[in-house]
Design an enzyme around this catalytic site. Structure first.
Site, PDB file in Angstrom:
ATOM      1  N   SER A 128      67.688  96.289  18.773  1.00 35.69           N
ATOM      2  CA  SER A 128      68.608  97.179  18.264  1.00 35.69           C
ATOM      3  C   SER A 128      67.945  98.375  17.498  1.00 35.69           C
ATOM      4  O   SER A 128      68.680  99.397  16.895  1.00 35.69           O
ATOM      5  CB  SER A 128      68.766  96.242  16.619  1.00 35.69           C
ATOM      6  OG  SER A 128      67.783  96.165  15.918  1.00 35.69           O
ATOM      7  N   GLU A 177      41.820  66.937  20.933  1.00 42.26           N
ATOM      8  CA  GLU A 177      42.532  65.695  20.347  1.00 42.26           C
ATOM      9  C   GLU A 177      43.651  65.434  21.553  1.00 42.26           C
ATOM     10  O   GLU A 177      44.304  66.256  21.916  1.00 42.26           O
ATOM     11  CB  GLU A 177      42.977  65.924  19.038  1.00 42.26           C
ATOM     12  CG  GLU A 177      43.613  64.772  18.438  1.00 42.26           C
ATOM     13  CD  GLU A 177      44.120  65.100  16.877  1.00 42.26           C
ATOM     14  OE1 GLU A 177      44.445  64.096  16.208  1.00 42.26           O
ATOM     15  OE2 GLU A 177      44.066  66.213  16.654  1.00 42.26           O
ATOM     16  N   CYS A 205      39.893  65.960  13.965  1.00 42.75           N
ATOM     17  CA  CYS A 205      40.837  66.913  13.420  1.00 42.75           C
ATOM     18  C   CYS A 205      40.701  66.671  11.876  1.00 42.75           C
ATOM     19  O   CYS A 205      39.932  67.089  11.424  1.00 42.75           O
ATOM     20  CB  CYS A 205      41.969  66.786  14.299  1.00 42.75           C
ATOM     21  SG  CYS A 205      43.043  68.303  13.828  1.00 42.75           S
ATOM     22  N   LYS A 213      41.366  57.404  15.080  1.00 40.46           N
ATOM     23  CA  LYS A 213      41.481  58.289  14.013  1.00 40.46           C
ATOM     24  C   LYS A 213      41.584  57.504  12.663  1.00 40.46           C
ATOM     25  O   LYS A 213      42.429  56.665  12.367  1.00 40.46           O
ATOM     26  CB  LYS A 213      42.308  59.391  14.204  1.00 40.46           C
ATOM     27  CG  LYS A 213      42.680  60.569  13.324  1.00 40.46           C
ATOM     28  CD  LYS A 213      43.499  61.669  13.638  1.00 40.46           C
ATOM     29  CE  LYS A 213      43.530  62.819  12.934  1.00 40.46           C
ATOM     30  NZ  LYS A 213      44.412  64.000  13.584  1.00 40.46           N
TER      31      LYS A 213
END
Length: 701
Positions: free
Chosen positions: A356, A45, A175, A114
């Site tokens: 840490s 896409e 999509c 789309k």
């Protein structure tokens, strides 16, 4: 008569607005597809401009440069004699659309906009594009002059249409349309479309790949047909990582699978399939009566065949079982690939991490080490792009990485920033892990800087704050903790900019963060960083990931880190031992906080509805009154600290329950922290709940 077709789909590591690089990768994918005998090539896409252009879609430049790339593609000899299906933005009648452009031999065949846009979570497509909501309708699109000069066409079909070749019919989904409850492939299949294509930009989330695969397989299980799925790959400029997984399926089976995580910029997969298998499947499984009353698809005819007359001896691809990664493998691979893209494209020389000795920073360190493992493997199998990139990052044109630990020492600096409140145990854990992964490790004491800052305050005000254990107030105690945390942030950036300079090497380092979405967090402390690979991963998943790293990479130092209680070590030690823990400070465990956070973000619970759910979920451990107190404490602290989310370091997006910042979670950052009405509703419900039938089922044992 031909009946077998060879089709190609791909995963491309495109980069937003990198038109030159995007063009090169598209052409390379077409070249590979032709080499493998494919007659149709599907791409991701918006591959021409890159999916993540965001508000750059408003700019006419983005549309202009996309058409300039399309012209280069049309003119290239590489794209001849193969149908190419590319993604780009197009403006039609002054409206922007997210489109598929299908072309063959210097002619644009059709443009398919789309129809269903993604607009939840990290997606904002409705901000930039409009959906094409004219089902089965097609209009004329006037091509820009630069395209007309190449194609000789003035207009081309634009809309909800399909491509009809001499031997089959091909229809596009884009999509989100696959995820829609009314996916276009359903009606297309009823109208005889045999090949479905889906150019996608689907980002990685933990445990999401199976949803994607299930959607593709269920589409062709119901309807029959061939399904091609293409996807973006990599970090194209934002927090998400597109994880590839290109695939080809037929009649409910998967026949070709691309990698989910890879450092390859271009991956092309092909499959040779028999159209008669689709027709036979539909002859028994399909329901032609369902097509009654449906308007036929507008067919754009092209004088071209995907098959050939002499394909009888061409073998077809057989079904395969999809290979899924575990969640721990996904954490190891996804953020690592995302970090590599960010590093190589940022122009920096490596990373710096305040280490840490706790779970969070150790997880970030392990992801960097995993990145080094992936780089060495890619170079070992001959990935020339990765080799060129790593040489540029380390500043050595003759360098060839062989050992992940050695590479880690070149591009990764860790530093333990101790204070008078730090324990020997955490220092040793950080040192041991750094030694096992091979990072260049520094030990820095921050006491001098902290005392200097407090000295300035004292000189101005005549006051000197004390810790609570020394008789100070809550305000003093909190301020003394925060100054330590914020000094660490300043020092992290100083060393990131200058530690390579001090070693006589060029370049700077990106500061890595390690604050997670549910955790102990100080605004502008060492969790403030350039990027954060673990910000979207839950504490539970991180601990599982570290256990995985113990076995996968033999990082035995992680055993001690996993066993230690999480602590910020910002208050004075008691007899040399830590007296402060994160969970005690927060008033709830990380496990409880994760459940509460998911209810708030994913289940959309306010205080009262969350209380109603938790009295059942936690009935074996807490009474309704105790649940009420935890819910109220969470929402008080959430609203007090919400302003911190406006400054959160961009984090790798790993879950729907992801970094709670104001770019992803569109809620206010100034609240009435008393939540008067909501908490009154909870308080009114507690006695009713305790007296309700089945009370013993809701009582603490």
């Amino acid at each position: 008569m031909g009946r077998k077709v060879t089709l190609a789909t791909c995963s491309l590591n495109q980069w937003a607005l990198d038109f030159e690089g995007n063009l090169e990768r598209i052409l390379k994918s077409v070249e590979i597809a032709k080499t493998k005998g494919a007659k149709y090539r599907l791409g991701p896409e918006l591959e021409i401009c890159g999916y993540g252009c965001a508000d750059h879609y408003y700019e006419s430049d983005t549309l202009l440069h996309s058409f300039e790339v399309l012209r280069k593609l049309l003119e290239s000899p590489v794209t001849q004699d193969i149908i190419c299906d590319v993604g780009m933005p197009i403006m039609h009648h002054n409206v922007r659309y997210n489109c598929r452009v299908i072309f063959l031999n210097r002619k644009v065949l059709l443009i398919r906009p789309k129809m269903t846009l993604a607009n939840v979570g990290v997606h904002r497509e409705l901000r930039w594009f409009s959906p094409w909501n004219q089902t089965r309708q097609v209009e004329e699109y006037f091509l820009p002059r630069m395209i007309q000069e190449v194609t000789g066409q003035e207009t081309v079909p634009f809309g909800d249409c399909v491509l009809s070749t001499k031997d089959t019919c091909i229809g596009s989904e884009v999509c989100e349309e696959l995820w829609s409850p009314n996916s276009p492939h359903i009606n297309m299949s009823l109208d005889g479309v045999e090949i479905f294509t889906n150019g996608s930009a689907s980002h990685h989330e933990l445990r999401k790949a199976n949803q994607r695969v299930n959607l593709v397989t269920s589409a062709t299980t119901k309807c029959g047909g061939i399904y091609l799925y293409a996807n973006q790959r990599g970090c194209d400029g934002d927090r998400v990582y597109y994880d590839g997984c290109a695939m080809i399926g037929i009649n409910g089976d998967t026949v070709a699978q691309g990698a989910q995580f890879s450092l390859e910029d271009v991956e092309v997969i092909t499959a040779t399939l028999d159209l008669e298998d689709v027709r036979s499947y539909r002859g028994e499984e399909c329901h032609p009566h369902l097509a009654t009353g449906l308007k036929p698809c507008h067919r754009v005819k092209v004088d071209f065949s995907l098959s050939s007359s002499g394909d009888i001896f061409l073998p077809t691809h057989e079904p395969i079982d999809w290979s899924y990664h575990t969640a721990e493998e996904e954490i190891s691979l996804g953020p690592a690939c995302w970090l590599w893209d960010y590093l190589r494209r940022s122009g920096q020389a490596g990373f710096l991490l305040p280490l840490s000795g706790g779970v969070d920073s150790s997880s970030t360190a392990c992801i960097v080490y995993s990145m080094c493992v992936q780089i060495c493997r890619a170079v070992d199998v001959g990935n020339s792009q990765v080799l060129a990139d790593v040489r540029r990052v380390v500043g050595d044109e003759a360098y060839s990485p062989k050992d992940p630990k050695e590479l880690c020492g070149r591009i990764f600096t860790t530093c333990y920033m101790s204070s008078e409140n730090s324990s020997t145990d955490t220092r040793n854990r950080a040192q041991e892990l750094a030694s096992q992964i091979g990072s260049s490790h520094l030990s820095i004491n921050i006491d001098l800087a902290v005392k200097g800052i407090l000295g300035i305050f004292s000189a101005v005000t005549g006051m000197f704050p004390k810790f609570r254990v020394n008789g100070g107030s809550h305000r003093e105690n909190l301020a003394l903790q925060n100054v330590q945390a914020r000094v660490r942030m300043v020092l992290a950036y100083l060393f990131a900019q200058l530690c390579l300079w001090a070693r006589g090497k060029p370049g700077g380092l990106l500061v890595l963060g390690s604050a997670i979405l549910t955790g102990y967090f100080t605004k502008y402390d060492c969790s403030s960083a350039d990027i954060n690979p673990i910000g979207g991963v839950s504490k539970t998943d991180l601990k599982s990931f570290l256990s995985y790293c113990v076995d996968k990479y033999q990082l035995t130092a992680l055993r001690g880190i996993l066993a230690a209680p999480p602590t910020a070590e910002l208050e004075p030690l008691t007899d040399g031992q830590v007296s402060q823990t994160d969970e005690a400070d927060m008033g709830m465990t990380y496990s409880e906080l994760s459940v509460i956070g998911r209810l708030r973000k994913i289940s959309k619970c306010g205080p009262f509805s969350m209380f109603c759910k938790l009295i059942h979920m936690w009935r074996d451990a807490l009474s309704p009154a105790e649940v009420a107190e935890k819910v109220k404490r969470f929402f008080r602290m959430y609203s007090i600290n919400r302003h911190k989310m406006t400054t959160v370091t961009p984090s790798y997006h790993a879950e729907v329950y992801s970094p709670d910042d104001n770019r992803f979670d569109l809620r206010p950052f100034l609240y009435n922290t008393r939540w008067s009405w909501q908490f009154r509703a909870i308080d009114g419900q507690v006695p009713t709940t305790e007296k309700a039938p089945g009370l013993d089922a809701l009582q603490k044992p």
